[in-house]
Motif scaffolding. Structure first.
Motif, PDB file in Angstrom:
ATOM      1  N   VAL A   5       0.769  -1.318   0.112  1.00  0.00           N
ATOM      2  CA  VAL A   5       0.165  -0.150  -0.050  1.00  0.00           C
ATOM      3  C   VAL A   5       0.932   1.219   0.141  1.00  0.00           C
ATOM      4  O   VAL A   5       0.638   2.151  -0.844  1.00  0.00           O
ATOM      5  CB  VAL A   5      -1.008   0.113   1.217  1.00  0.00           C
ATOM      6  N   LEU A   6       1.866   1.298   0.913  1.00  0.00           N
ATOM      7  CA  LEU A   6       2.874   2.356   0.844  1.00  0.00           C
ATOM      8  C   LEU A   6       3.577   2.731  -0.223  1.00  0.00           C
ATOM      9  O   LEU A   6       3.531   3.751  -0.653  1.00  0.00           O
ATOM     10  CB  LEU A   6       3.653   2.168   2.308  1.00  0.00           C
ATOM     11  N   ARG A   7       4.232   1.534  -0.918  1.00  0.00           N
ATOM     12  CA  ARG A   7       4.914   1.443  -1.976  1.00  0.00           C
ATOM     13  C   ARG A   7       4.138   2.135  -3.065  1.00  0.00           C
ATOM     14  O   ARG A   7       4.615   3.022  -3.955  1.00  0.00           O
ATOM     15  CB  ARG A   7       5.354   0.175  -2.557  1.00  0.00           C
ATOM     16  N   ALA A   8       2.693   1.993  -3.318  1.00  0.00           N
ATOM     17  CA  ALA A   8       1.806   2.208  -4.462  1.00  0.00           C
ATOM     18  C   ALA A   8       1.770   3.670  -4.194  1.00  0.00           C
ATOM     19  O   ALA A   8       1.854   4.303  -5.480  1.00  0.00           O
ATOM     20  CB  ALA A   8       0.683   1.522  -4.319  1.00  0.00           C
ATOM     21  N   GLU A   9       1.425   4.163  -3.155  1.00  0.00           N
ATOM     22  CA  GLU A   9       1.306   5.646  -2.950  1.00  0.00           C
ATOM     23  C   GLU A   9       2.721   6.367  -3.260  1.00  0.00           C
ATOM     24  O   GLU A   9       2.495   7.482  -3.984  1.00  0.00           O
ATOM     25  CB  GLU A   9       0.906   5.975  -1.623  1.00  0.00           C
ATOM     26  N   LEU A  10       3.702   5.816  -2.920  1.00  0.00           N
ATOM     27  CA  LEU A  10       4.857   6.709  -2.965  1.00  0.00           C
ATOM     28  C   LEU A  10       5.450   6.688  -4.214  1.00  0.00           C
ATOM     29  O   LEU A  10       5.751   7.470  -4.950  1.00  0.00           O
ATOM     30  CB  LEU A  10       6.012   6.284  -1.949  1.00  0.00           C
ATOM     31  N   SER A  70       4.788   0.779 -20.146  1.00  0.00           N
ATOM     32  CA  SER A  70       3.792   1.675 -19.869  1.00  0.00           C
ATOM     33  C   SER A  70       4.075   2.928 -19.092  1.00  0.00           C
ATOM     34  O   SER A  70       3.643   4.149 -19.510  1.00  0.00           O
ATOM     35  CB  SER A  70       2.354   0.754 -19.346  1.00  0.00           C
ATOM     36  N   ILE A  71       4.712   2.726 -17.824  1.00  0.00           N
ATOM     37  CA  ILE A  71       4.943   3.571 -16.911  1.00  0.00           C
ATOM     38  C   ILE A  71       5.878   4.788 -17.849  1.00  0.00           C
ATOM     39  O   ILE A  71       5.598   5.867 -17.708  1.00  0.00           O
ATOM     40  CB  ILE A  71       5.787   3.109 -15.796  1.00  0.00           C
ATOM     41  N   VAL A  72       7.081   4.199 -18.451  1.00  0.00           N
ATOM     42  CA  VAL A  72       7.828   5.041 -19.138  1.00  0.00           C
ATOM     43  C   VAL A  72       7.282   6.002 -20.201  1.00  0.00           C
ATOM     44  O   VAL A  72       7.361   7.261 -20.598  1.00  0.00           O
ATOM     45  CB  VAL A  72       8.795   4.342 -19.581  1.00  0.00           C
ATOM     46  N   ALA A  81      -1.540   9.208 -16.124  1.00  0.00           N
ATOM     47  CA  ALA A  81      -1.531   8.132 -16.763  1.00  0.00           C
ATOM     48  C   ALA A  81      -0.301   7.383 -15.958  1.00  0.00           C
ATOM     49  O   ALA A  81      -0.137   6.180 -15.875  1.00  0.00           O
ATOM     50  CB  ALA A  81      -1.216   8.261 -18.208  1.00  0.00           C
ATOM     51  N   ALA A  82       0.738   7.874 -15.742  1.00  0.00           N
ATOM     52  CA  ALA A  82       2.137   7.370 -15.045  1.00  0.00           C
ATOM     53  C   ALA A  82       1.604   6.943 -13.725  1.00  0.00           C
ATOM     54  O   ALA A  82       2.238   5.773 -13.238  1.00  0.00           O
ATOM     55  CB  ALA A  82       3.023   8.339 -14.962  1.00  0.00           C
ATOM     56  N   ASP A  83       0.802   7.860 -12.993  1.00  0.00           N
ATOM     57  CA  ASP A  83       0.318   7.103 -11.727  1.00  0.00           C
ATOM     58  C   ASP A  83      -0.642   5.876 -12.012  1.00  0.00           C
ATOM     59  O   ASP A  83      -0.188   4.970 -11.231  1.00  0.00           O
ATOM     60  CB  ASP A  83      -0.730   8.265 -10.956  1.00  0.00           C
ATOM     61  N   ALA A  84      -1.470   6.103 -12.798  1.00  0.00           N
ATOM     62  CA  ALA A  84      -2.215   4.775 -13.008  1.00  0.00           C
ATOM     63  C   ALA A  84      -1.638   3.764 -13.428  1.00  0.00           C
ATOM     64  O   ALA A  84      -1.672   2.535 -13.012  1.00  0.00           O
ATOM     65  CB  ALA A  84      -3.167   4.929 -14.005  1.00  0.00           C
ATOM     66  N   ALA A  85      -0.480   3.674 -14.274  1.00  0.00           N
ATOM     67  CA  ALA A  85       0.283   2.699 -14.751  1.00  0.00           C
ATOM     68  C   ALA A  85       1.103   2.044 -13.371  1.00  0.00           C
ATOM     69  O   ALA A  85       1.357   0.761 -13.345  1.00  0.00           O
ATOM     70  CB  ALA A  85       1.042   3.218 -15.887  1.00  0.00           C
ATOM     71  N   VAL A  86       1.938   2.853 -12.676  1.00  0.00           N
ATOM     72  CA  VAL A  86       2.569   2.391 -11.664  1.00  0.00           C
ATOM     73  C   VAL A  86       1.574   1.548 -10.600  1.00  0.00           C
ATOM     74  O   VAL A  86       1.788   0.466 -10.116  1.00  0.00           O
ATOM     75  CB  VAL A  86       3.116   3.686 -10.803  1.00  0.00           C
ATOM     76  N   ARG A  87       0.312   2.290 -10.416  1.00  0.00           N
ATOM     77  CA  ARG A  87      -0.683   1.449  -9.341  1.00  0.00           C
ATOM     78  C   ARG A  87      -0.888   0.191  -9.740  1.00  0.00           C
ATOM     79  O   ARG A  87      -0.922  -0.863  -9.187  1.00  0.00           O
ATOM     80  CB  ARG A  87      -1.692   2.363  -9.255  1.00  0.00           C
ATOM     81  N   ALA A  88      -1.227  -0.122 -11.274  1.00  0.00           N
ATOM     82  CA  ALA A  88      -1.517  -1.177 -11.753  1.00  0.00           C
ATOM     83  C   ALA A  88      -0.285  -2.278 -11.768  1.00  0.00           C
ATOM     84  O   ALA A  88      -0.612  -3.426 -11.347  1.00  0.00           O
ATOM     85  CB  ALA A  88      -1.835  -1.075 -13.333  1.00  0.00           C
ATOM     86  N   HIS A  89       0.824  -1.772 -12.021  1.00  0.00           N
ATOM     87  CA  HIS A  89       2.015  -2.490 -11.971  1.00  0.00           C
ATOM     88  C   HIS A  89       2.319  -3.347 -10.362  1.00  0.00           C
ATOM     89  O   HIS A  89       2.476  -4.273 -10.370  1.00  0.00           O
ATOM     90  CB  HIS A  89       3.242  -1.739 -12.227  1.00  0.00           C
ATOM     91  N   ALA A 123      -0.535  -5.873  -9.601  1.00  0.00           N
ATOM     92  CA  ALA A 123      -0.265  -6.847 -10.284  1.00  0.00           C
ATOM     93  C   ALA A 123       0.925  -7.769  -9.595  1.00  0.00           C
ATOM     94  O   ALA A 123       0.983  -8.897  -9.309  1.00  0.00           O
ATOM     95  CB  ALA A 123       0.077  -6.802 -11.774  1.00  0.00           C
ATOM     96  N   ALA A 124       2.152  -6.888  -9.062  1.00  0.00           N
ATOM     97  CA  ALA A 124       3.025  -7.827  -8.040  1.00  0.00           C
ATOM     98  C   ALA A 124       2.529  -8.160  -7.007  1.00  0.00           C
ATOM     99  O   ALA A 124       2.743  -9.271  -6.388  1.00  0.00           O
ATOM    100  CB  ALA A 124       4.098  -6.870  -8.060  1.00  0.00           C
ATOM    101  N   TYR A 125       1.640  -7.654  -6.201  1.00  0.00           N
ATOM    102  CA  TYR A 125       1.093  -7.650  -5.109  1.00  0.00           C
ATOM    103  C   TYR A 125       0.105  -9.201  -5.388  1.00  0.00           C
ATOM    104  O   TYR A 125       0.369  -9.845  -4.388  1.00  0.00           O
ATOM    105  CB  TYR A 125       0.458  -6.575  -4.367  1.00  0.00           C
ATOM    106  N   GLU A 126      -0.766  -9.050  -5.872  1.00  0.00           N
ATOM    107  CA  GLU A 126      -1.527 -10.244  -6.547  1.00  0.00           C
ATOM    108  C   GLU A 126      -0.730 -11.699  -6.796  1.00  0.00           C
ATOM    109  O   GLU A 126      -1.057 -12.641  -6.122  1.00  0.00           O
ATOM    110  CB  GLU A 126      -2.361  -9.895  -7.589  1.00  0.00           C
TER     111      GLU A 126
END
Length: 211
Positions: free
Chosen positions: A79-84, A175-177, A187-195, A198-201
């Motif tokens: 959770v913290l990693r996604a926000e930062l 996608s992030i880059v 879009a960069a924010d959304a791409a990181v959160r999706a990434h 997916a890693a957490y799942e």
């Protein structure tokens, strides 16, 4: 190396944990590390104390071991990693130099050559995310992300070992880059959160399989 400082010893022990040379649950012995690094025991002892305070090492009776994370701690960390990291990506979309963006694109392409080699890809992944953090040009955010990624080293395996995760993860990096290159912070924010989601799942599934 007899004049090794606390900072040097701390970084050396931390680096060994980060590289997986010492995994969660492994016992660390002051004398063994002092011999390994060719130094006196004092800076190693001081480094152990600092790492214990930070939660990287834990007590097991009279011994110190590399700490491990429970289910809730892993969730809190993601959770913290996604926000930062989402914030870092938004800032990178604003502040990254064209040369930094080019390097990020090149890293993704180079890392595709490592598909099928999860340990190497895991190290490459850390380099990519570190470069992303630097592209935010916010030193305080970078410091906080270093602490988060330090704790990520306490996870005993890489999600890149899961079938299909490596190519998917690299597509997510792409996608992030691309969003950063387009200067599209949302879009960069959304791409990181999706990434990261997916890693957490993937990690949750791997933990379930490992019992």
């Amino acid at each position: 190396m007899d004049n090794l400082t606390l900072k040097d010893a701390y970084e050396m022990v931390l680096d060994a944990i980060d590289k997986g040379e010492y995994k969660p649950g492994d016992r660390l012995v002051e004398a063994e590390l002092a011999e390994r690094f060719g130094v006196s025991r004092t800076p190693i002892r001081e480094a152990f104390q600092k790492l214990e305070t930070q939660g990287i090492l834990a007590r097991d009776g009279r011994s110190l071991i590399v700490a491990s994370l429970d289910h809730d701690q892993i969730g809190e960390l993601y959770v913290l990693r996604a926000e930062l990291e989402a914030l870092a990506a938004r800032l990178a979309a604003q502040h990254a130099a064209p040369e930094e963006i080019k390097v990020l694109f090149e890293m993704v392409e180079q890392d595709r050559k490592l598909i099928g080699q999860p340990d190497k890809l895991s190290r490459a992944n850390k380099r990519f995310h570190r470069q992303l953090h630097l592209a935010s040009h916010n030193r305080y955010l970078i410091q906080q992300l270093e602490l988060v990624h330090r704790s990520m080293a306490l996870m005993s395996f890489t999600t890149f070992s899961a079938e299909g995760r490596s190519p998917a993860g690299l597509d997510e990096h792409q996608s992030i880059v691309e969003a950063i290159a387009a200067r599209n912070g949302e879009a960069a924010d959304a791409a990181v959160r999706a990434h990261i989601s997916a890693a957490y799942e993937t990690r949750l599934k791997q933990n379930a399989l490992r019992g």
